[in-house]
Design a protein around this motif. Sequence first.
Motif, PDB file in Angstrom:
ATOM      1  N   ALA A   1       0.878  -1.179   0.000  1.00  0.00           N
ATOM      2  CA  ALA A   1       0.000   0.000   0.000  1.00  0.00           C
ATOM      3  C   ALA A   1       0.907   1.218   0.000  1.00  0.00           C
ATOM      4  O   ALA A   1       1.584   1.502   0.996  1.00  0.00           O
ATOM      5  N   THR A   2       0.932   1.905  -1.128  1.00  0.00           N
ATOM      6  CA  THR A   2       1.872   3.004  -1.366  1.00  0.00           C
ATOM      7  C   THR A   2       1.111   4.237  -1.791  1.00  0.00           C
ATOM      8  O   THR A   2       0.178   4.132  -2.584  1.00  0.00           O
ATOM      9  N   VAL A   3       1.516   5.390  -1.279  1.00  0.00           N
ATOM     10  CA  VAL A   3       0.863   6.648  -1.663  1.00  0.00           C
ATOM     11  C   VAL A   3       1.888   7.562  -2.326  1.00  0.00           C
ATOM     12  O   VAL A   3       2.977   7.774  -1.790  1.00  0.00           O
ATOM     13  N   PHE A   4       1.538   8.090  -3.501  1.00  0.00           N
ATOM     14  CA  PHE A   4       2.416   9.016  -4.227  1.00  0.00           C
ATOM     15  C   PHE A   4       1.716  10.358  -4.332  1.00  0.00           C
ATOM     16  O   PHE A   4       0.655  10.479  -4.972  1.00  0.00           O
ATOM     17  N   GLU A   5       2.302  11.355  -3.741  1.00  0.00           N
ATOM     18  CA  GLU A   5       1.736  12.708  -3.818  1.00  0.00           C
ATOM     19  C   GLU A   5       1.725  13.187  -5.270  1.00  0.00           C
ATOM     20  O   GLU A   5       2.625  12.865  -6.061  1.00  0.00           O
ATOM     21  N   ALA A   6       0.698  13.962  -5.610  1.00  0.00           N
ATOM     22  CA  ALA A   6       0.662  14.588  -6.935  1.00  0.00           C
ATOM     23  C   ALA A   6       1.776  15.633  -7.005  1.00  0.00           C
ATOM     24  O   ALA A   6       2.089  16.261  -5.993  1.00  0.00           O
ATOM     25  N   PRO A   7       2.407  15.814  -8.175  1.00  0.00           N
ATOM     26  CA  PRO A   7       2.145  15.152  -9.457  1.00  0.00           C
ATOM     27  C   PRO A   7       3.110  14.017  -9.780  1.00  0.00           C
ATOM     28  O   PRO A   7       3.489  13.836 -10.957  1.00  0.00           O
ATOM     29  N   VAL A   8       3.520  13.229  -8.784  1.00  0.00           N
ATOM     30  CA  VAL A   8       4.497  12.161  -9.046  1.00  0.00           C
ATOM     31  C   VAL A   8       4.019  11.243 -10.170  1.00  0.00           C
ATOM     32  O   VAL A   8       4.767  10.943 -11.114  1.00  0.00           O
ATOM     33  N   ALA A   9       2.758  10.806 -10.093  1.00  0.00           N
ATOM     34  CA  ALA A   9       2.274   9.842 -11.086  1.00  0.00           C
ATOM     35  C   ALA A   9       2.280  10.455 -12.484  1.00  0.00           C
ATOM     36  O   ALA A   9       2.721   9.839 -13.458  1.00  0.00           O
ATOM     37  N   LYS A  10       1.802  11.682 -12.568  1.00  0.00           N
ATOM     38  CA  LYS A  10       1.724  12.340 -13.880  1.00  0.00           C
ATOM     39  C   LYS A  10       3.119  12.618 -14.440  1.00  0.00           C
ATOM     40  O   LYS A  10       3.372  12.413 -15.624  1.00  0.00           O
ATOM     41  N   ASP A  11       4.016  13.036 -13.584  1.00  0.00           N
ATOM     42  CA  ASP A  11       5.333  13.468 -14.073  1.00  0.00           C
ATOM     43  C   ASP A  11       6.323  12.327 -14.273  1.00  0.00           C
ATOM     44  O   ASP A  11       7.143  12.378 -15.177  1.00  0.00           O
ATOM     45  N   TYR A  12       6.248  11.310 -13.429  1.00  0.00           N
ATOM     46  CA  TYR A  12       7.332  10.329 -13.447  1.00  0.00           C
ATOM     47  C   TYR A  12       6.922   8.920 -13.856  1.00  0.00           C
ATOM     48  O   TYR A  12       7.789   8.093 -14.123  1.00  0.00           O
ATOM     49  N   PHE A  13       5.624   8.625 -13.852  1.00  0.00           N
ATOM     50  CA  PHE A  13       5.198   7.251 -14.167  1.00  0.00           C
ATOM     51  C   PHE A  13       4.632   7.227 -15.583  1.00  0.00           C
ATOM     52  O   PHE A  13       3.419   7.369 -15.798  1.00  0.00           O
ATOM     53  N   GLN A  14       5.509   6.990 -16.547  1.00  0.00           N
ATOM     54  CA  GLN A  14       5.125   7.186 -17.950  1.00  0.00           C
ATOM     55  C   GLN A  14       3.880   6.417 -18.376  1.00  0.00           C
ATOM     56  O   GLN A  14       3.034   6.939 -19.083  1.00  0.00           O
ATOM     57  N   ARG A  15       3.768   5.168 -17.969  1.00  0.00           N
ATOM     58  CA  ARG A  15       2.619   4.380 -18.442  1.00  0.00           C
ATOM     59  C   ARG A  15       1.346   4.662 -17.655  1.00  0.00           C
ATOM     60  O   ARG A  15       0.266   4.256 -18.067  1.00  0.00           O
ATOM     61  N   VAL A  16       1.516   5.304 -16.530  1.00  0.00           N
ATOM     62  CA  VAL A  16       0.341   5.663 -15.729  1.00  0.00           C
ATOM     63  C   VAL A  16      -0.151   7.057 -16.128  1.00  0.00           C
ATOM     64  O   VAL A  16      -1.352   7.347 -16.097  1.00  0.00           O
ATOM     65  N   ALA A  17       0.777   7.894 -16.555  1.00  0.00           N
ATOM     66  CA  ALA A  17       0.488   9.306 -16.830  1.00  0.00           C
ATOM     67  C   ALA A  17      -0.759   9.535 -17.698  1.00  0.00           C
ATOM     68  O   ALA A  17      -1.583  10.402 -17.381  1.00  0.00           O
ATOM     69  N   PRO A  18      -0.953   8.741 -18.774  1.00  0.00           N
ATOM     70  CA  PRO A  18      -2.145   9.000 -19.601  1.00  0.00           C
ATOM     71  C   PRO A  18      -3.462   8.799 -18.845  1.00  0.00           C
ATOM     72  O   PRO A  18      -4.506   9.244 -19.318  1.00  0.00           O
ATOM     73  N   HIS A  19      -3.403   8.132 -17.704  1.00  0.00           N
ATOM     74  CA  HIS A  19      -4.640   7.788 -16.995  1.00  0.00           C
ATOM     75  C   HIS A  19      -4.893   8.660 -15.768  1.00  0.00           C
ATOM     76  O   HIS A  19      -5.854   8.433 -15.046  1.00  0.00           O
ATOM     77  N   VAL A  20      -3.991   9.595 -15.520  1.00  0.00           N
ATOM     78  CA  VAL A  20      -4.154  10.453 -14.341  1.00  0.00           C
ATOM     79  C   VAL A  20      -3.975  11.910 -14.728  1.00  0.00           C
ATOM     80  O   VAL A  20      -3.458  12.227 -15.800  1.00  0.00           O
ATOM     81  N   GLU A  21      -4.408  12.790 -13.810  1.00  0.00           N
ATOM     82  CA  GLU A  21      -4.173  14.224 -13.995  1.00  0.00           C
ATOM     83  C   GLU A  21      -3.080  14.668 -13.030  1.00  0.00           C
ATOM     84  O   GLU A  21      -2.732  13.954 -12.100  1.00  0.00           O
ATOM     85  N   ALA A  22      -2.573  15.848 -13.296  1.00  0.00           N
ATOM     86  CA  ALA A  22      -1.443  16.331 -12.493  1.00  0.00           C
ATOM     87  C   ALA A  22      -1.793  16.433 -11.010  1.00  0.00           C
ATOM     88  O   ALA A  22      -0.931  16.248 -10.154  1.00  0.00           O
ATOM     89  N   ASP A  23      -3.056  16.679 -10.695  1.00  0.00           N
ATOM     90  CA  ASP A  23      -3.405  16.825  -9.279  1.00  0.00           C
ATOM     91  C   ASP A  23      -3.898  15.525  -8.641  1.00  0.00           C
ATOM     92  O   ASP A  23      -4.475  15.540  -7.560  1.00  0.00           O
TER      93      ASP A  23
END
Lengths: 464, 464
Positions: A248-270
């Motif tokens: 169970a891991t939590v990533f503050e925004a915008p980590v997913a949008k900025d750094y997780f390339q394959r996840v980025a298309p599915h999330v917003e910066a916030d």
Amino acid sequence: MNIDAAKAALAHLDIDEKEASIRASSRDFFWYSPVLKDRLDHVVADFVVRPRNEAEVIEVLKVCYHHDVPVTTRGAGTGNYGQAMPLEGGCVMHLRWMDKVKAVHPGRVIVEPGCLLKDLDAACKEQSGQEIRMFSSTWATATIGGFIAGGSGGVGSCTWGSLRDLGNIIRLRVVTMEEEPRILEFRGEELARVSHAYGTNGIITEIEMPLAPAYDWVEMFVTSKDFMAATRFAQDLANEDGILIKLATVFEAPVAKDYFQRVAPHVEADDTLIGLMVAPHSMDGFQTLLGRSPALNLIYRSDDHDWDRSPGTVFEYGWNHTTLRALKVDPSITYLQVRFGYPNQLDLIEKMREALSPEVLHHLEVLKEGGKVMFAGLSLVKFTTEERLDEIVKIHEDAGAMVFNPHRYTLEEGGRQTVDDRQLKFKREADPKGLLNPGKMIAWDDPDFDFAEMYSYPKIQAAE
Amino acid sequence: MNIDAAKAALAHLDIDEKEASIRASSRDFFWYSPVLKDRLDHVVADFVVRPRNEAEVIEVLKVCYHHDVPVTTRGAGTGNYGQAMPLEGGCVMHLRWMDKVKAVHPGRVIVEPGCLLKDLDAACKEQSGQEIRMFSSTWATATIGGFIAGGSGGVGSCTWGSLRDLGNIIRLRVVTMEEEPRILEFRGEELARVSHAYGTNGIITEIEMPLAPAYDWVEMFVTSKDFMAATRFAQDLANEDGILIKLATVFEAPVAKDYFQRVAPHVEADDTLIGLMVAPHSMDGFQTLLGRSPALNLIYRSDDHDWDRSPGTVFEYGWNHTTLRALKVDPSITYLQVRFGYPNQLDLIEKMREALSPEVLHHLEVLKEGGKVMFAGLSLVKFTTEERLDEIVKIHEDAGAMVFNPHRYTLEEGGRQTVDDRQLKFKREADPKGLLNPGKMIAWDDPDFDFAEMYSYPKIQAAE
Ligand SMILES: Cc1cc2nc3c(=O)[nH]c(=O)nc-3n(C[C@H](O)[C@H](O)[C@H](O)COP(=O)(O)OP(=O)(O)OC[C@H]3O[C@@H](n4cnc5c(N)ncnc54)[C@H](O)[C@@H]3O)c2cc1C
Ligand SMILES: Cc1cc2nc3c(=O)[nH]c(=O)nc-3n(C[C@H](O)[C@H](O)[C@H](O)COP(=O)(O)OP(=O)(O)OC[C@H]3O[C@@H](n4cnc5c(N)ncnc54)[C@H](O)[C@@H]3O)c2cc1C
């Protein structure tokens, strides 16, 4: 230090002579840290030897003892603190050939140290439907011996706690570096002598670990517009005694949008992102809990999704892989390891966020400690200067959040800044000449060190 | 209520006509409580029917609906609160023939309600090396359906929490008592409608439960001269995330000496006893922890002991078996069920001991609740009068320890004295005539009941 004599005496073993590969075998992931990169980049062994069994380990230790050659043991060299780097040069003893899974029993496995975590899991699963309780997120590349000697916990620690907790290692077989190396078997209180000791006081040649059932874990991503709500959800999930989780891991925004390339298309910066592994038979319970937080969105589950490109395994976003992914996009990113301990974890997390975001972005791992759910922070830090990094550490410490500094290569500085007497005492008997991984245990080199500044090993190789 | 017509319509089913066995099938372990013994001793069904499958259950419910005959479902009748007793008479539907284990999968099992807990475990173990996460200490005699409909938790709850916790029941298939009975499948939030509802609003005909690995649990007894030290040890053990346990029970002195015949020769009157089940691969960790409390004595371990007479399985000393053993020696003993909740559990336990020992002797079960280790107290009470018993309950409640009164036969009085709206709402649609186990849900009979006195069901059979 008589390198040539030692090499000659060991010539019948598998010795690596190629300069490029000696260089590669002398490095780990120390370069995550701009501080360590600056100090250790030039470090290189004189030779690399790859023993095939315990008898050859003993031979290496005995010969090197005789010729005063330092020995730094290497699993796969995926550590982040230069743990596996031979500060004084000498011999790197690479355990890659000692990789056998010796026996799998209900609840436990006996294995050689050089076995990769993923190979160990594969063998346990195939032979018995079991797997190790926890693994470093470098599961695919790291060894079980390196995990025990250099790691702390990881995927699975949200349920089972850390490697150092009673019961998470059953037995270690250890060889000493004396005139006549001894073979010792450690259990119980004795395990703390050599586990997480960076190979400074004995070489682990056999390991007995507890096992848990291997399930087809459902890996998921969940998003939230509210960071604290996401963090509370991760905590609540871990507090559900009937829902079995492995991550169970939590990533503050915008980590997913900025750094997780394959996840980025599915999330917003916030979007705050939550990464999860849940046992398949706990999915009903999980979805029930999730349904109580309508603001959270399940955007991906590994067993049922329509993403064009699979994100790969979710745990390779967590633990120290988060930093790796961030680094690849923004080389100025580094990280901190923070303990957000029970019962103040949520307050501390919120406070640090107010004080430091976005210079420091939260990456939180749910962790069990002493029967309580808390968080390990592997916070992403936008690096500017060493002074500022030290300041950020101080801000955490002043607020009451303990920091395990990953920008240091000694056991003490990466830990609680105190000498582990059990390790020091054992080093006195097991490594009287101080040849095992020198420079990593301050208590051995400089008992009066006051931790005011970063420790600098006096005998470290000079940079060219 | 037309008993004869209903019996005639069901004549092709397995109907029990023998008076003695009808009487036996109308009783449970209500006599643990002097209060319930006084109220319920005369209660008896008009007939007992034993359906062989779900279709026959539906037939029974439909026929009894038509003839206004109350139906009280029976697993094995090991409940302690008269749950399975037909207060108004009518039909007892005994599920003993519905005992098939339908499918065992990794992490879960599908089973009929009448299967004994021990038979369920045996099948899971044989087919897959698994077992149910938790069981009532009446494992050898109780059914899984009765455990879910009438029980709360037990051996295993120190790790997995209670039956009501998310994830500890996966799915229930339920038949309603309407003109045309419906078959419903409940998961997630819906489970709370019928689990622990005493069969007042639907009959469970199929159950899907999560499984855990089956280990050869090491059963142990440990003694201490210091009650609080023993209690703290049990708590500390449960807080060790890396040590897998299935039971941790504390018995205040002189319970072991006075009531545990086969243990008595090995303890003194002032010994507090701890009963434990630890996974074999956690024994090293356990013994390490035990070694830190030199005042504790390991007097028995099931895998290695020299007792002349085996004490039998340790869990049959814990949970409600403690009361049973005490009752056999001293018929004036009864008990209370107390929640010593986190974080004040140790203080509360100590306070109650100071106030009430030896009239009330502590028997504590380690329990996980909301991710925290706390204690369920099944305190042994030397019974004098109903007034004094009520006073003892009040002393607990005033101190902040919630009491689940085992001297009441209704859901509300045995619980938190509040109506469970989910159960009541579901009863309205599933049992419109109020024929399922009548008299057990106050909210149905008397929504304005104020709990000032013990509830007395107006339509209860008159005693001769
Ligand atoms: C992307 C990334 C993610 C990571 N995630 C995690 C994580 O989740 N959890 C975690 O704990 N760590 C993590 N790490 C750190 C590291 O990968 C792990 O600790 C890993 O298990 C180390 O294994 P290794 O085989 O690479 O060990 P190495 O780096 O080769 O060695 C680690 C230390 O152990 C010593 N050593 C190795 N084998 C022996 C032996 N047989 N006897 C005595 N000493 C020995 C070495 O000398 C060295 O000091 C991560 C690192 C990276 C780069
Ligand atoms: C010595 C002793 C120890 C005990 N220890 C524990 C313990 O550790 N934990 C615990 O929780 N309880 C305990 N109990 C209480 C009881 O034994 C358990 O709850 C047990 O699991 C009940 O199962 P049973 O088959 O006997 O159910 P029964 O007593 O037959 O039934 C229990 C209730 O469930 C209803 N019911 C049964 N089957 C169904 C069905 N298929 N559909 C709908 N309703 C149904 C009945 O009408 C009744 O209201 C103990 C009792 C004794 C006497």
